[in-house]
Motif scaffolding. Sequence first.
Motif, PDB file in Angstrom:
ATOM      1  N   TYR A   1       9.653 -48.711 -32.415  1.00  0.00           N
ATOM      2  CA  TYR A   1      10.628 -47.741 -32.938  1.00  0.00           C
ATOM      3  C   TYR A   1      12.029 -48.339 -32.974  1.00  0.00           C
ATOM      4  O   TYR A   1      12.769 -48.188 -33.969  1.00  0.00           O
ATOM      5  CB  TYR A   1      10.610 -46.490 -32.053  1.00  0.00           C
ATOM      6  N   GLU A   2      12.415 -49.022 -31.887  1.00  0.00           N
ATOM      7  CA  GLU A   2      13.737 -49.648 -31.853  1.00  0.00           C
ATOM      8  C   GLU A   2      13.858 -50.732 -32.916  1.00  0.00           C
ATOM      9  O   GLU A   2      14.916 -50.895 -33.554  1.00  0.00           O
ATOM     10  CB  GLU A   2      14.001 -50.239 -30.465  1.00  0.00           C
ATOM     11  N   ALA A   3      12.772 -51.473 -33.130  1.00  0.00           N
ATOM     12  CA  ALA A   3      12.806 -52.537 -34.150  1.00  0.00           C
ATOM     13  C   ALA A   3      12.866 -51.951 -35.554  1.00  0.00           C
ATOM     14  O   ALA A   3      13.431 -52.565 -36.470  1.00  0.00           O
ATOM     15  CB  ALA A   3      11.577 -53.427 -34.010  1.00  0.00           C
ATOM     16  N   LEU A   4      12.278 -50.774 -35.752  1.00  0.00           N
ATOM     17  CA  LEU A   4      12.375 -50.104 -37.047  1.00  0.00           C
ATOM     18  C   LEU A   4      13.816 -49.669 -37.331  1.00  0.00           C
ATOM     19  O   LEU A   4      14.279 -49.686 -38.479  1.00  0.00           O
ATOM     20  CB  LEU A   4      11.442 -48.888 -37.085  1.00  0.00           C
ATOM     21  N   ARG A   5      14.520 -49.278 -36.288  1.00  0.00           N
ATOM     22  CA  ARG A   5      15.923 -48.864 -36.453  1.00  0.00           C
ATOM     23  C   ARG A   5      16.813 -50.066 -36.748  1.00  0.00           C
ATOM     24  O   ARG A   5      17.770 -49.957 -37.532  1.00  0.00           O
ATOM     25  CB  ARG A   5      16.400 -48.162 -35.191  1.00  0.00           C
ATOM     26  N   HIS A   6      16.500 -51.199 -36.128  1.00  0.00           N
ATOM     27  CA  HIS A   6      17.307 -52.410 -36.315  1.00  0.00           C
ATOM     28  C   HIS A   6      16.372 -53.599 -36.526  1.00  0.00           C
ATOM     29  O   HIS A   6      16.186 -54.428 -35.623  1.00  0.00           O
ATOM     30  CB  HIS A   6      18.207 -52.655 -35.094  1.00  0.00           C
ATOM     31  N   PRO A   7      15.758 -53.705 -37.704  1.00  0.00           N
ATOM     32  CA  PRO A   7      14.773 -54.771 -37.949  1.00  0.00           C
ATOM     33  C   PRO A   7      15.405 -56.162 -37.922  1.00  0.00           C
ATOM     34  O   PRO A   7      16.532 -56.361 -38.394  1.00  0.00           O
ATOM     35  CB  PRO A   7      14.236 -54.442 -39.343  1.00  0.00           C
TER      36      PRO A   7
END
Length: 309
Positions: free
Chosen positions: A102-108
């Motif tokens: 989820y965090e990586a989706l917000r800041h790929p």
Amino acid sequence: MTTETSGSLKVIYAAIAANLGIAVSKFIVAGITGSAAMMAEGIHSAVDTGNELLLLIGEHNSVKPADAKHPFGYGKELYFWALIVAMSVFSLGGGLSIYHGYEALRHPEPLQDPTWNYVVLGVSALFEGYSWNVSRKALNERRKPGASLWQTMRASKDASVFTVFIEDSAALLGLAIAALGIVLGHALDNPYLDPAASVLIGLLLVGAAFTLARETGGLLVGESIGADATRRVRDVFEKDPAILCVAELQSMQLGPDEVLLTASVQFRRGMRIDEVEAAIERLEKTVAALYPSIRHIYFESGALRSAMG
């Protein structure tokens, strides 16, 4: 140590060796490439390594001899630690993978050369496949004719074996998801597919955790030997000349290879005490020959009173 315990330990040691090496390599490559899916896979393998160590604790404690505090032994210790493993897979494996994705989706992260990802995924698949095959062989030793591997796993009372089997099955599927996320991400030049794969891996682990919790929870609260086995044991009692009728048979799994059986039966009236004792001994030997795991048989007191009335 029984043959079954030795087989369970072999499965656990194979899983530890595979997961430890895989976890280290995944974390290194995840740090180099920034792959969220690879980080999720590293978390998964690290959690699995810790889980196998918990199973070793359960195996060690479950073989302690019975004492005054635990007259039926410590066999259910294994089921307790297997349930802790299920909670670990849910919270640490599934939860962290979903959160990281989820965090990586917000800041790929920007896409980087995936070569090392593919190398580690391929090597991981080989190691996981080896560990999975060891657990599969252990399950196949108890596989009934016509039964599927899934049905055999559901019927297994050895928490170490079916826990490793479920974990490794989830691991192999997770590797496939991670590889697909990385391949599609680079093919489509889309940095969101890799972290999306991380979320999917987390959801997969949550599903595996629920499966583990259901299987180990049933054993922990007192699962029976099953309808088929109970029917065969009933046949033994009904065919014995000293038994008039069988009212009820109740069983409880005390460990992977230990079962408690209580019998509510009616003996022939007028039997002498030595005849009742001989009948009980005969029944115990016959049942033990059919199901060696049934180590304790208790007869309802009313049945004994009616026999000698």
